[in-house]
Design an enzyme around this catalytic site. Sequence first.
Site, PDB file in Angstrom:
ATOM      1  N   GLU A  97      -1.262  -4.484  13.772  1.00  0.00           N
ATOM      2  CA  GLU A  97      -0.156  -5.338  14.248  1.00  0.00           C
ATOM      3  C   GLU A  97      -0.542  -6.014  15.568  1.00  0.00           C
ATOM      4  OE1 GLU A  97       4.377  -4.538  13.944  1.00  0.00           O
ATOM      5  OE2 GLU A  97       3.828  -3.831  15.943  1.00  0.00           O
ATOM      6  N   PHE A 102       0.859  -1.187   0.000  1.00  0.00           N
ATOM      7  CA  PHE A 102       0.000   0.000   0.000  1.00  0.00           C
ATOM      8  C   PHE A 102       0.888   1.226   0.000  1.00  0.00           C
ATOM      9  CE2 PHE A 102      -4.277  -1.654   1.032  1.00  0.00           C
ATOM     10  CZ  PHE A 102      -3.940  -2.999   1.162  1.00  0.00           C
ATOM     11  N   ALA A 103       0.577   2.183  -0.874  1.00  0.00           N
ATOM     12  CA  ALA A 103       1.341   3.433  -0.908  1.00  0.00           C
ATOM     13  C   ALA A 103       0.354   4.592  -1.020  1.00  0.00           C
ATOM     14  CB  ALA A 103       2.323   3.437  -2.069  1.00  0.00           C
ATOM     15  N   HIS A 150       9.669  -9.803  15.075  1.00  0.00           N
ATOM     16  CA  HIS A 150       9.955  -8.363  15.060  1.00  0.00           C
ATOM     17  C   HIS A 150      11.432  -8.072  15.374  1.00  0.00           C
ATOM     18  CE1 HIS A 150       9.577  -4.097  16.045  1.00  0.00           C
ATOM     19  NE2 HIS A 150       8.384  -4.128  15.470  1.00  0.00           N
ATOM     20  N   ASP A 179       4.929  -4.087   4.037  1.00  0.00           N
ATOM     21  CA  ASP A 179       4.986  -2.626   4.124  1.00  0.00           C
ATOM     22  C   ASP A 179       5.733  -2.101   2.908  1.00  0.00           C
ATOM     23  OD1 ASP A 179       3.672  -2.324   6.513  1.00  0.00           O
ATOM     24  OD2 ASP A 179       5.370  -1.481   7.609  1.00  0.00           O
TER      25      ASP A 179
HETATM   26  O1  48C Z   1       0.760   4.045   2.532  1.00  0.00           O
HETATM   27  C1  48C Z   1       0.762   4.506   3.674  1.00  0.00           C
HETATM   28  N1  48C Z   1       0.605   5.864   3.862  1.00  0.00           N
HETATM   29  C2  48C Z   1       0.598   6.436   5.100  1.00  0.00           C
HETATM   30  O2  48C Z   1       0.457   7.678   5.181  1.00  0.00           O
HETATM   31  C3  48C Z   1       0.751   5.608   6.218  1.00  0.00           C
HETATM   32  C4  48C Z   1       0.901   4.245   6.039  1.00  0.00           C
HETATM   33  N2  48C Z   1       0.894   3.705   4.775  1.00  0.00           N
HETATM   34  C5  48C Z   1       1.011   2.239   4.563  1.00  0.00           C
HETATM   35  O3  48C Z   1       0.860   1.551   5.775  1.00  0.00           O
HETATM   36  C6  48C Z   1       2.381   1.872   4.020  1.00  0.00           C
HETATM   37  O4  48C Z   1       2.254   0.727   3.216  1.00  0.00           O
HETATM   38  C7  48C Z   1       3.171   1.529   5.266  1.00  0.00           C
HETATM   39  O5  48C Z   1       4.226   0.650   4.946  1.00  0.00           O
HETATM   40  C8  48C Z   1       2.099   0.890   6.126  1.00  0.00           C
HETATM   41  C9  48C Z   1       2.230   1.041   7.636  1.00  0.00           C
HETATM   42  N3  48C Z   1       3.530   0.894   8.201  1.00  0.00           N
HETATM   43  C10 48C Z   1       4.283   1.957   8.599  1.00  0.00           C
HETATM   44  O6  48C Z   1       3.987   3.115   8.428  1.00  0.00           O
HETATM   45  C11 48C Z   1       5.547   1.663   9.332  1.00  0.00           C
HETATM   46  N4  48C Z   1       6.433   0.756   8.758  1.00  0.00           N
HETATM   47  C12 48C Z   1       5.486   1.828  10.774  1.00  0.00           C
END
Ligand code: 48C
Length: 314
Positions: free
Chosen positions: A263, A81-82, A193, A171
Site C-alpha cells: 500500500e 487472493f485468499a 482511503h 482485497d
Molecule cells: O489471503 C490473505 N491471507 C492472509 O493471511 C493475509 C492476507 N491475505 C490477502 O491479502 C487477502 O486477500 C487480504 O485481503 C489481503 C491483504 N489485506 C488485508 O489483510 C487487510 N484488508 C488489511
Amino acid sequence: MLARHSVLMVVVFGMVLSGLIYLNNIQCRLVYKQPDVLAGRTDVASVSPWSAPIIWEGNFDSALIDSIYKQHNLTIATTVFAMGKYTRFVKDFLESAEEHYFVGFRVHFYLFTDQPESVPEVKMGENRTLTIQKVPVLNRWQDISMSRMEKLEKLIETELASKADYIFCLDVDTKFYGRWGAETLGRLVGVIHPYLYNVPRNQFTYERRPASKAYIAAEEGDYYYAGAAFGGSLEDVHHLTRTCREQLSIDAANSIEAVWQEESHLNKYFLLNKPSKLLSPEYMWRGISEQAAPIKIVRFTNVPKNYAEIRPNP
Ligand code: 48C
C-alpha cells in the site's frame, strides 16, 4: 398509368423509410435528467487538481453510464487472493459481487489460493466466470499482501492480454453492499482511503523513511489511497504492478519493509503517476454500519475480523 405507379412506389418507399428512421430514433432514445452546468454536489470535491473525476453518489447517472459502456462489449478481470484462513471470506465476496459488481457486464474473477479445495461453490451469473489458481502460501501476512504485485504482473502478462479490457485488484476480506459499476472504469483508478480522506497530508500513513523506495516527504502527496482496491487498463495496471514489484524488491534487498507494505508503494506510485479516475471512500468503506456525512451510499466495505486470530503472524 406507369407514372402513377412510380409515384405510388416512391410514396410507399418514402413511408417505409421514414418509418424506419422513426423506429431507429425510438430505439436510440435514452431519456435521462438534463445535465446541469451549475448544480452538483457541493459538500465534496468531484475533481482532483489534475482534473481527474472523483466518483461520488449523486455525480453520475448509472443508467446513462451503463448505456455508454454496454456498447463496448467489455470484459473486466477481477483478482482476489485468499490464502490461509482468508478462504473464509470468498463466499461472501463472490456472492455479494454477483449482486452488485458490474452487473450485466462480462466479469472474469481470478482467485489465487493455497487451498483450491476449500473454495465454496458459488453460482455465477451469465457471462461471469471464476478461475482458481493455486499458489504456495507464505509465512507472513505482510509477504502474502506484498506478493500480490508480482502475481498480478505475471497474470496480466501471461493470461489477460487478449482476454480483458480492464482489471480490478481487490482485497478478499470485503463485501459489496451497493453498486460498483462502469462509472469506475478508467485508465488508472485509485480509491481514497476510508480513514484518511479528511486529514492533512503530513498525517497520512505514507512511508516516511527516506531509505525506502516508498518514501514520501511530509509536505508532499495528494490523497492517501487504499491498497485494498485499484485498477484500470491492462497496460496501466501492468506498469503499476511491475513498478511496485521492483520497488518492493529493492526495499527487500536493503532490508527495509515499508510501513504498509505494498500500500505504501502504491501511494508512491500514484504520487508519481496520477490516477485518471479516483473513487470516493464509498468504494472502500469502513463497515456497513459506519456513518459519515459525505457517504450517501456504502458500496464496498472491509469485513470486521479479529486480526490476531486470522493472520498467520502478529
Ligand atoms: O489471503 C490473505 N491471507 C492472509 O493471511 C493475509 C492476507 N491475505 C490477502 O491479502 C487477502 O486477500 C487480504 O485481503 C489481503 C491483504 N489485506 C488485508 O489483510 C487487510 N484488508 C488489511
